[in-house]
Design a protein around this motif. Structure first.
Motif, PDB file in Angstrom:
ATOM      1  N   THR A  10     -25.459  19.581   1.667  1.00 35.00           N
ATOM      2  CA  THR A  10     -25.004  20.911   1.282  1.00 35.00           C
ATOM      3  C   THR A  10     -24.156  20.930   0.010  1.00 35.00           C
ATOM      4  OG1 THR A  10     -23.680  22.769   2.129  1.00 35.00           O
ATOM      5  CG2 THR A  10     -23.064  20.610   2.918  1.00 35.00           C
ATOM      6  N   ASP A  11     -24.107  22.107  -0.625  1.00 28.91           N
ATOM      7  CA  ASP A  11     -23.316  22.283  -1.861  1.00 28.91           C
ATOM      8  C   ASP A  11     -22.400  23.514  -1.740  1.00 28.91           C
ATOM      9  OD1 ASP A  11     -25.526  24.063  -1.867  1.00 28.91           O
ATOM     10  OD2 ASP A  11     -25.536  24.172  -4.060  1.00 28.91           O
ATOM     11  N   PRO A  12     -21.448  23.510  -0.800  1.00 24.80           N
ATOM     12  CA  PRO A  12     -20.685  24.749  -0.558  1.00 24.80           C
ATOM     13  C   PRO A  12     -19.899  25.212  -1.779  1.00 24.80           C
ATOM     14  CG  PRO A  12     -20.189  23.035   1.089  1.00 24.80           C
ATOM     15  CD  PRO A  12     -20.995  22.392   0.018  1.00 24.80           C
ATOM     16  N   ILE A  14     -20.755  29.661  -0.918  1.00 25.04           N
ATOM     17  CA  ILE A  14     -20.363  30.625   0.104  1.00 25.04           C
ATOM     18  C   ILE A  14     -21.297  30.551   1.313  1.00 25.04           C
ATOM     19  CG2 ILE A  14     -20.088  33.096   0.609  1.00 25.04           C
ATOM     20  CD1 ILE A  14     -19.235  33.368  -2.443  1.00 25.04           C
ATOM     21  N   ASP A  15     -22.605  30.667   1.079  1.00 26.34           N
ATOM     22  CA  ASP A  15     -23.502  30.684   2.246  1.00 26.34           C
ATOM     23  C   ASP A  15     -23.603  29.309   2.901  1.00 26.34           C
ATOM     24  OD1 ASP A  15     -24.980  29.939  -0.031  1.00 26.34           O
ATOM     25  OD2 ASP A  15     -26.865  30.697   0.776  1.00 26.34           O
ATOM     26  N   ASP A  16     -23.370  28.242   2.125  1.00 28.92           N
ATOM     27  CA  ASP A  16     -23.301  26.904   2.722  1.00 28.92           C
ATOM     28  C   ASP A  16     -22.120  26.844   3.707  1.00 28.92           C
ATOM     29  OD1 ASP A  16     -25.026  24.877   0.718  1.00 28.92           O
ATOM     30  OD2 ASP A  16     -24.215  26.635  -0.268  1.00 28.92           O
ATOM     31  N   ALA A  17     -20.979  27.382   3.276  1.00 32.66           N
ATOM     32  CA  ALA A  17     -19.800  27.369   4.155  1.00 32.66           C
ATOM     33  C   ALA A  17     -20.089  28.179   5.422  1.00 32.66           C
ATOM     34  CB  ALA A  17     -18.588  27.923   3.419  1.00 32.66           C
ATOM     35  N   GLY A  39     -24.240  21.401  -7.257  1.00 32.56           N
ATOM     36  CA  GLY A  39     -25.039  22.622  -7.100  1.00 32.56           C
ATOM     37  C   GLY A  39     -24.170  23.814  -7.432  1.00 32.56           C
ATOM     38  N   ASN A  40     -23.839  24.586  -6.406  1.00 31.82           N
ATOM     39  CA  ASN A  40     -23.052  25.797  -6.657  1.00 31.82           C
ATOM     40  C   ASN A  40     -21.753  25.486  -7.402  1.00 31.82           C
ATOM     41  OD1 ASN A  40     -24.864  27.588  -5.357  1.00 31.82           O
ATOM     42  ND2 ASN A  40     -24.128  26.850  -3.369  1.00 31.82           N
ATOM     43  N   ALA A  41     -21.210  24.295  -7.169  1.00 31.31           N
ATOM     44  CA  ALA A  41     -20.018  23.824  -7.890  1.00 31.31           C
ATOM     45  C   ALA A  41     -20.182  22.315  -8.071  1.00 31.31           C
ATOM     46  CB  ALA A  41     -18.766  24.159  -7.084  1.00 31.31           C
ATOM     47  N   ALA A 124     -31.291  20.582   4.641  1.00 31.47           N
ATOM     48  CA  ALA A 124     -30.908  20.461   3.234  1.00 31.47           C
ATOM     49  C   ALA A 124     -30.802  21.860   2.631  1.00 31.47           C
ATOM     50  CB  ALA A 124     -31.939  19.623   2.487  1.00 31.47           C
ATOM     51  N   ILE A 125     -29.558  22.236   2.287  1.00 31.33           N
ATOM     52  CA  ILE A 125     -29.342  23.612   1.822  1.00 31.33           C
ATOM     53  C   ILE A 125     -28.747  23.649   0.413  1.00 31.33           C
ATOM     54  CG2 ILE A 125     -29.251  24.650   4.124  1.00 31.33           C
ATOM     55  CD1 ILE A 125     -26.222  24.472   4.077  1.00 31.33           C
ATOM     56  N   GLY A 126     -28.949  22.568  -0.319  1.00 30.04           N
ATOM     57  CA  GLY A 126     -28.549  22.532  -1.726  1.00 30.04           C
ATOM     58  C   GLY A 126     -29.685  21.929  -2.529  1.00 30.04           C
ATOM     59  N   PRO A 127     -29.455  21.648  -3.809  1.00 29.91           N
ATOM     60  CA  PRO A 127     -30.469  20.911  -4.572  1.00 29.91           C
ATOM     61  C   PRO A 127     -30.784  19.591  -3.851  1.00 29.91           C
ATOM     62  CG  PRO A 127     -28.771  21.787  -6.022  1.00 29.91           C
ATOM     63  CD  PRO A 127     -28.282  22.020  -4.632  1.00 29.91           C
ATOM     64  N   TYR A 167     -32.825  28.949  -6.941  1.00 27.26           N
ATOM     65  CA  TYR A 167     -31.748  28.100  -7.473  1.00 27.26           C
ATOM     66  C   TYR A 167     -31.912  26.616  -7.110  1.00 27.26           C
ATOM     67  CZ  TYR A 167     -27.113  26.221  -8.328  1.00 27.26           C
ATOM     68  OH  TYR A 167     -26.066  25.439  -8.761  1.00 27.26           O
ATOM     69  N   ASN A 168     -32.068  26.296  -5.824  1.00 27.86           N
ATOM     70  CA  ASN A 168     -32.071  24.876  -5.426  1.00 27.86           C
ATOM     71  C   ASN A 168     -33.228  24.104  -6.058  1.00 27.86           C
ATOM     72  OD1 ASN A 168     -29.770  25.177  -3.844  1.00 27.86           O
ATOM     73  ND2 ASN A 168     -30.934  25.594  -1.972  1.00 27.86           N
ATOM     74  N   THR A 169     -34.393  24.741  -6.154  1.00 28.59           N
ATOM     75  CA  THR A 169     -35.526  24.019  -6.765  1.00 28.59           C
ATOM     76  C   THR A 169     -35.405  24.011  -8.287  1.00 28.59           C
ATOM     77  OG1 THR A 169     -36.929  25.989  -6.658  1.00 28.59           O
ATOM     78  CG2 THR A 169     -37.162  24.394  -4.878  1.00 28.59           C
ATOM     79  N   ASN A 241     -28.656  32.844   2.726  1.00 27.61           N
ATOM     80  CA  ASN A 241     -29.806  31.941   2.855  1.00 27.61           C
ATOM     81  C   ASN A 241     -29.560  30.754   3.789  1.00 27.61           C
ATOM     82  OD1 ASN A 241     -31.194  32.982   0.141  1.00 27.61           O
ATOM     83  ND2 ASN A 241     -29.071  32.563  -0.342  1.00 27.61           N
ATOM     84  N   ASP A 242     -28.401  30.107   3.609  1.00 28.38           N
ATOM     85  CA  ASP A 242     -28.208  28.797   4.228  1.00 28.38           C
ATOM     86  C   ASP A 242     -28.012  28.854   5.743  1.00 28.38           C
ATOM     87  OD1 ASP A 242     -28.616  27.706   1.752  1.00 28.38           O
ATOM     88  OD2 ASP A 242     -26.500  27.449   1.294  1.00 28.38           O
ATOM     89  N   PRO A 243     -27.191  29.788   6.268  1.00 25.54           N
ATOM     90  CA  PRO A 243     -27.118  29.859   7.735  1.00 25.54           C
ATOM     91  C   PRO A 243     -28.452  30.210   8.369  1.00 25.54           C
ATOM     92  CG  PRO A 243     -25.717  31.547   6.723  1.00 25.54           C
ATOM     93  CD  PRO A 243     -26.215  30.677   5.627  1.00 25.54           C
TER      94      PRO A 243
HETATM   95 CA    CA Z   1     -26.603  26.075  -0.820  1.00 24.88          CA
END
Ligand code: CA
Ligand code: BDR
Length: 316
Positions: A10-12, A14-17, A39-41, A124-127, A167-169, A241-243
């Motif tokens: 994950t790349d928290p 917001i939605d990752d968190a 990713g997001n940060a 897997a919810i990030g790049p 975004y992730n792809t 998306n992520d949850p």
């Molecule tokens: Ca994510």
């Protein structure tokens, strides 16, 4: 049903968190570890955010491993306009007391999957950089992972980063290419379904009936996320998306699926990071993943809201 052994990459974010909070509220899930990725940060930030979100959710026993700092080939692309400079919008979580473990996230993935053949579900919810690296380091994980749930791609839906790329792809298309062609059993959650599920201000107000650090965090983080969706996409609310991707691990009936041949563009033109499915299978290739293409939005949203209410009552 026994709880699933899950590792969250994950790349928290917001939605990752929010996915971490959902994991904490879901008895169907046994969270074995979290691996972080750029990713997001930056990875420093996403690691800090993962630790802080786990602490907020009471999951201090879950080990966190820092992963890749950059995509395999491209330069990193953070998303401060979507998630804020900290990655968590307007939320301000205390500096976490728990620390990341020694060792690289990709090695933790390998070690866990190989130690329990056929038992580990990877979400897997990030790049996909950590996952691709793990495949290259230990190709046998492909046969030994139980299944991989991936948030990524935009099949028939417009992109959220370029005209057609999700975004992730887009951030690490080369990693996505390695993973998509790996032969792992994959379930993809693209924007086609996540964009049908909007977390609205009414949903937020329902949660705010419970005073808790959980509901405060959701309010502070999603306020930023909703501003982004309004400004960039004229969406009233935000897409979590992520949850949703995590929820499919234990409530697959939220979505309808198609077995498809899916690829990602790694050429250097305007299509970089685009995902596309060969619906008619013109090229006669074996189907490489199950793709969520239809969704029952309120089933997911009710599940998410009920679980957040439960967590908020527990942590108040
Ligand atoms: Ca994510
Ligand atoms: C994906 O990109 C990130 O911004 C979100 O966390 C999600 O994983 C959606 O395209």
């Amino acid at each position: 049903m026994a709880a699933k052994h899950i590792i969250l990459d994950t790349d928290p974010g917001i939605d990752d968190a929010l996915a971490i909070l959902l994991a904490a509220a879901s008895p169907e899930i046994r969270l074995e570890g979290v691996t972080t990725v750029h990713g997001n940060a930056s990875t420093e930030r996403t690691t800090r955010n993962a630790l802080a979100a786990l602490e907020l959710a009471g999951l201090t026993h879950v080990p966190v491993f820092k992963g890749c700092h950059a995509p395999l080939v491209k330069e990193p692309l953070l998303s401060p306009e979507t998630h804020g400079t900290t990655g968590l919008g307007y939320a301000q979580l205390a500096e976490p007391l728990i620390q990341p473990q020694a060792g690289h996230g990709s090695d933790f993935l390998i070690e866990q999957i190989m130690a329990r053949p056929g038992e580990v579900t990877l979400v897997a919810i990030g790049p996909l950089t950590n996952v691709a690296l793990a495949i290259r380091k230990e190709p046998r994980i492909v046969q030994n992972v139980k299944e991989v749930f991936i948030m990524g791609g935009a099949i028939l839906h417009p992109g959220n980063t370029t005209a057609q790329a999700e975004y992730n792809t887009f951030v690490d298309p080369h990693a996505a290419h390695i993973v998509f062609h790996s032969g792992m059993p994959m379930i993809l959650t693209p924007l086609d379904v996540t964009y049908q599920c909007i977390f609205t201000k009414d949903d937020l107000n329902r949660l705010l009936n419970i005073a808790s650090p959980i509901t405060k965090f959701i309010a502070d983080s999603t306020r930023f996320y909703m501003e982004f969706h309004d400004e960039y996409q004229s969406i009233d609310g935000c897409v979590i998306n992520d949850p949703m991707t995590l929820a499919l691990t234990f409530m697959p009936e939220i979505c309808d699926y198609q077995n498809l041949v899916v690829d990602v563009d790694i050429s250097t033109g305007v299509g970089l990071g685009n995902t596309f499915a060969d619906f008619y299978n013109y090229e006669k290739k074996p189907k490489n993943m199950k793709v969520a293409m239809g969704v029952r939005p309120r089933i997911f949203m009710e599940l998410f809201l009920e679980r957040m209410e439960k967590l908020a009552r527990r942590i108040s």
